[in-house]
Design a protein around this motif. Structure first.
Motif, PDB file in Angstrom:
ATOM      1  N   ARG A  51     -65.775 117.733  67.262  1.00  0.00           N
ATOM      2  CA  ARG A  51     -65.052 116.805  68.261  1.00  0.00           C
ATOM      3  C   ARG A  51     -65.338 117.140  69.929  1.00  0.00           C
ATOM      4  O   ARG A  51     -65.579 116.480  70.719  1.00  0.00           O
ATOM      5  CB  ARG A  51     -63.589 117.206  68.199  1.00  0.00           C
ATOM      6  CG  ARG A  51     -62.718 117.049  69.613  1.00  0.00           C
ATOM      7  CD  ARG A  51     -62.319 115.442  69.646  1.00  0.00           C
ATOM      8  NE  ARG A  51     -61.528 115.515  70.921  1.00  0.00           N
ATOM      9  CZ  ARG A  51     -61.156 114.352  71.439  1.00  0.00           C
ATOM     10  NH1 ARG A  51     -61.595 113.276  71.007  1.00  0.00           N
ATOM     11  NH2 ARG A  51     -60.147 114.223  72.226  1.00  0.00           N
ATOM     12  N   LEU A  52     -65.599 118.599  70.126  1.00  0.00           N
ATOM     13  CA  LEU A  52     -65.681 119.010  71.718  1.00  0.00           C
ATOM     14  C   LEU A  52     -67.082 119.797  71.849  1.00  0.00           C
ATOM     15  O   LEU A  52     -67.298 120.762  71.318  1.00  0.00           O
ATOM     16  CB  LEU A  52     -64.484 120.008  72.163  1.00  0.00           C
ATOM     17  CG  LEU A  52     -64.491 120.210  73.582  1.00  0.00           C
ATOM     18  CD1 LEU A  52     -64.563 119.002  74.275  1.00  0.00           C
ATOM     19  CD2 LEU A  52     -63.469 121.244  73.780  1.00  0.00           C
ATOM     20  N   THR A  53     -67.912 119.039  72.947  1.00  0.00           N
ATOM     21  CA  THR A  53     -69.090 119.667  73.313  1.00  0.00           C
ATOM     22  C   THR A  53     -68.873 120.072  74.807  1.00  0.00           C
ATOM     23  O   THR A  53     -68.426 119.382  75.526  1.00  0.00           O
ATOM     24  CB  THR A  53     -70.058 118.743  73.243  1.00  0.00           C
ATOM     25  OG1 THR A  53     -70.154 118.158  72.028  1.00  0.00           O
ATOM     26  CG2 THR A  53     -71.497 119.304  73.888  1.00  0.00           C
ATOM     27  N   LEU A  54     -69.214 121.189  75.068  1.00  0.00           N
ATOM     28  CA  LEU A  54     -68.878 121.878  76.511  1.00  0.00           C
ATOM     29  C   LEU A  54     -70.597 121.941  76.970  1.00  0.00           C
ATOM     30  O   LEU A  54     -71.516 122.665  76.275  1.00  0.00           O
ATOM     31  CB  LEU A  54     -68.403 123.119  76.415  1.00  0.00           C
ATOM     32  CG  LEU A  54     -66.958 123.166  76.073  1.00  0.00           C
ATOM     33  CD1 LEU A  54     -66.364 124.735  76.154  1.00  0.00           C
ATOM     34  CD2 LEU A  54     -65.891 122.380  76.915  1.00  0.00           C
ATOM     35  N   ILE A  55     -70.818 121.279  77.725  1.00  0.00           N
ATOM     36  CA  ILE A  55     -72.168 121.088  78.687  1.00  0.00           C
ATOM     37  C   ILE A  55     -72.054 121.795  80.010  1.00  0.00           C
ATOM     38  O   ILE A  55     -71.477 121.570  80.817  1.00  0.00           O
ATOM     39  CB  ILE A  55     -72.546 119.558  78.831  1.00  0.00           C
ATOM     40  CG1 ILE A  55     -72.236 118.960  77.411  1.00  0.00           C
ATOM     41  CG2 ILE A  55     -73.967 119.551  79.263  1.00  0.00           C
ATOM     42  CD1 ILE A  55     -72.256 117.294  78.004  1.00  0.00           C
ATOM     43  N   HIS A  56     -72.756 123.217  79.698  1.00  0.00           N
ATOM     44  CA  HIS A  56     -72.635 124.003  81.006  1.00  0.00           C
ATOM     45  C   HIS A  56     -73.774 123.839  81.815  1.00  0.00           C
ATOM     46  O   HIS A  56     -74.730 123.468  81.394  1.00  0.00           O
ATOM     47  CB  HIS A  56     -72.476 125.450  80.630  1.00  0.00           C
ATOM     48  CG  HIS A  56     -73.583 126.040  79.587  1.00  0.00           C
ATOM     49  ND1 HIS A  56     -74.472 126.591  80.078  1.00  0.00           N
ATOM     50  CD2 HIS A  56     -73.161 126.685  78.508  1.00  0.00           C
ATOM     51  CE1 HIS A  56     -75.260 127.022  79.202  1.00  0.00           C
ATOM     52  NE2 HIS A  56     -74.376 127.016  78.004  1.00  0.00           N
ATOM     53  N   LEU A  68     -69.248 122.951  70.557  1.00  0.00           N
ATOM     54  CA  LEU A  68     -70.374 122.977  70.476  1.00  0.00           C
ATOM     55  C   LEU A  68     -71.028 123.127  71.801  1.00  0.00           C
ATOM     56  O   LEU A  68     -70.582 122.501  73.087  1.00  0.00           O
ATOM     57  CB  LEU A  68     -70.906 121.668  70.288  1.00  0.00           C
ATOM     58  CG  LEU A  68     -72.422 121.346  70.433  1.00  0.00           C
ATOM     59  CD1 LEU A  68     -73.482 121.986  69.818  1.00  0.00           C
ATOM     60  CD2 LEU A  68     -72.952 119.846  69.984  1.00  0.00           C
ATOM     61  N   TRP A  69     -71.803 124.136  72.124  1.00  0.00           N
ATOM     62  CA  TRP A  69     -72.459 124.540  73.531  1.00  0.00           C
ATOM     63  C   TRP A  69     -73.537 123.804  73.857  1.00  0.00           C
ATOM     64  O   TRP A  69     -74.649 124.018  72.907  1.00  0.00           O
ATOM     65  CB  TRP A  69     -72.545 125.997  73.573  1.00  0.00           C
ATOM     66  CG  TRP A  69     -71.264 126.923  73.539  1.00  0.00           C
ATOM     67  CD1 TRP A  69     -70.725 127.821  72.652  1.00  0.00           C
ATOM     68  CD2 TRP A  69     -70.395 127.162  74.718  1.00  0.00           C
ATOM     69  NE1 TRP A  69     -69.655 128.496  73.126  1.00  0.00           N
ATOM     70  CE2 TRP A  69     -69.340 128.006  74.573  1.00  0.00           C
ATOM     71  CE3 TRP A  69     -70.412 126.574  76.107  1.00  0.00           C
ATOM     72  CZ2 TRP A  69     -68.289 128.435  75.440  1.00  0.00           C
ATOM     73  CZ3 TRP A  69     -69.432 127.084  77.003  1.00  0.00           C
ATOM     74  CH2 TRP A  69     -68.431 128.125  76.557  1.00  0.00           C
ATOM     75  N   VAL A  70     -73.698 123.242  74.946  1.00  0.00           N
ATOM     76  CA  VAL A  70     -74.958 122.562  75.311  1.00  0.00           C
ATOM     77  C   VAL A  70     -75.256 122.955  76.552  1.00  0.00           C
ATOM     78  O   VAL A  70     -74.386 123.177  77.447  1.00  0.00           O
ATOM     79  CB  VAL A  70     -74.700 121.082  75.249  1.00  0.00           C
ATOM     80  CG1 VAL A  70     -76.093 120.310  75.855  1.00  0.00           C
ATOM     81  CG2 VAL A  70     -74.817 120.463  73.650  1.00  0.00           C
TER      82      VAL A  70
END
Ligand code: PEP
Ligand code: CO
Length: 449
Positions: free
Chosen positions: A314-319, A345-347
């Motif tokens: 559900r959730l992708t964190l794009i740092h 999900l870390w991107v």
């Protein structure tokens, strides 16, 4: 779906970065028209992407997301779209080869038409006009008529997205994407690229393995003549997003069917704001950009709101912190996510924290800083037992000169030669391919540690 949510409930919250249309009746009529037009993507595709993102969060797949900072209507033409697809396919091949896992390809494409701006107005000489907010809203020419927000552009944007997607789908399904013929993905100017030789060696070795497998099995390897390709854009213009938010038969919830993966930008992720309100109710996988200004507690509250049930994918964190700040900013956020007990999900987006201006006032990014932020990101995630599941780039399949550095050696003095972006500087074709090679090498190195 939260029971106090509707596709229009965002309208009760403060909405930043929205244009002020001079004629609300015209806006409403346009939205009404847009709501009746067919969806651009299907709920099946959206659900399939969610499963891929869940696998990437667990480290079994890897996400490659990339495309223009701002797509322009004028660039909706075959060579520009095909070149973007080519570079993303080439990069994904390099990544599959190096990382030894499936790569999920997601374009910033078919809807990346609205841009957040730091100033509402722009002044040149004695004239002050609305800032250019992307082709979905107004035109970039500095005249009063061009800068006036125009609701008809919402329809033009939907149409351009549909035309783009139609071409992308045909390319992804047909002979173009066939791994037996990767020469289809070569770009015209590739011959002079320092990366070309290494890339072609890799392609030749993949071709050999493929032929070996096929002679062994006595048949063609299935599914190798097509690719999955997903779309994404910043869900900035909430009226546009709302108009394409739909229910579908036999599946619960509301889907944003304008794109597979909409994301909330770093400037609009306010906890009490309209963007977070809109995004919490849709069932798509969603992204959120996180920069240096987010506090760990703010991130955990955001996760409570947007990711209440810990649904996989559900959730992708794009740092996006910048090469100099990532070492300080990322670890507290990784720890904050860990405290929630949930999976995201870390991107890494190594572009938006590394924008600088030359002494001539040209916006650029240095390849060395982009690379450095990426390498830090891989190392920090690994040292904290977290997983970096993907990368996010602003890039183009064209031979532009917008970012400096890389082995092809674009220098500051080269920037004016082919500087075409409407907003942020993009990696050109060679820089993008080189970046994919560096990622593949770096992760092989850290995995061997
Ligand atoms: C972008 O992705 O073009 C953008 C504006 O990014 P951010 O929200 O991270 O600043
Ligand atoms: Co940008």
């Amino acid at each position: 779906m939260p029971n106090d949510w509707t596709p229009t409930s965002w309208q009760t919250k403060p909405a930043t970065q929205q244009p002020l249309y001079p004629d609300l009746r015209e806006l409403n009529a346009t939205v009404e028209r847009l709501s009746r037009l067919p969806p651009l993507v299907t709920s099946w595709e959206v659900d399939a992407l969610k499963r891929h993102l869940a696998a990437a969060a667990a480290g079994r797949q890897f996400v490659l997301q990339g495309g223009d900072c701002a797509e322009s209507f004028a660039d909706c033409e075959s060579s520009s779209i095909a070149n973007k697809l080519k570079i993303l396919l080439q990069m994904s091949l390099v990544l599959v080869h190096g990382l030894k896992k499936p790569v999920v390809r997601i374009g910033r494409i078919a809807g990346q038409y609205a841009k957040p701006r730091s100033a509402e107005m722009e002044t040149r000489g004695d004239k002050t006009l609305w800032s250019y907010r992307g082709d979905l809203v107004n035109e970039s020419d500095f005249t009063e008529a061009a800068r006036m927000p125009n609701p008809q552009l919402l329809l033009r944007g939907y149409e351009r997205a549909a035309l783009t997607l139609n071409f992308v789908r045909s390319l992804a399904e047909g002979g173009f994407a066939d791994l037996h013929h990767p020469e289809n993905w070569d770009l015209r100017f590739m011959v002079k690229s320092p990366q070309a030789e290494q890339y072609h060696r890799m392609v030749a070795s993949i071709g050999e393995s493929l032929r070996f497998m096929e002679s062994l099995a006595g048949s063609r390897v299935g599914e190798i003549n097509r690719v999955d390709f997903f779309t994404s854009h910043e869900g900035l213009h909430l009226t546009y997003e709302q108009a394409q938010t739909r229910q579908v038969p036999r599946r619960p919830g509301w889907y944003n069917l304008s794109t597979h993966l909409p994301w909330i930008g770093d400037r609009t992720r306010h906890l009490e704001g309209a963007h977070v309100e809109y995004f919490r109710g849709i069932v798509n996988p969603i992204g959120v950009k996180v920069g240096n200004s987010i506090a760990p507690e703010e991130l955990t509250t955001l996760i409570d709101i947007l990711h209440p049930t810990d649904e996989p994918g559900r959730l992708t964190l794009i740092h996006r912190f910048g090469a100099r700040k990532i070492a300080q900013s990322l670890p507290p956020l990784i720890n904050a996510v860990r405290r929630t007990g949930k999976t995201v999900l870390w991107v890494c987006d190594p572009m938006h924290g590394n924008t600088e201006s030359t002494s001539d006032g040209i916006k650029t990014r240095d390849f060395a800083n982009i690379r450095s932020e990426l390498e830090h990101a891989f190392d920090i995630h690994q040292s904290l037992g977290s997983i970096l599941g993907g990368v996010h780039f602003e890039l183009t399949g064209e031979d532009v000169t917008e970012c400096i550095g890389g082995s092809s050696g674009v220098e500051t003095s080269d920037l004016p030669r082919a500087y075409k972006t409407l907003v942020d500087p993009r990696l050109n074709y060679e820089q993008a391919l080189e970046m994919a090679m560096l990622i593949a090498n770096h992760s092989v190195k850290i995995n061997a540690k």
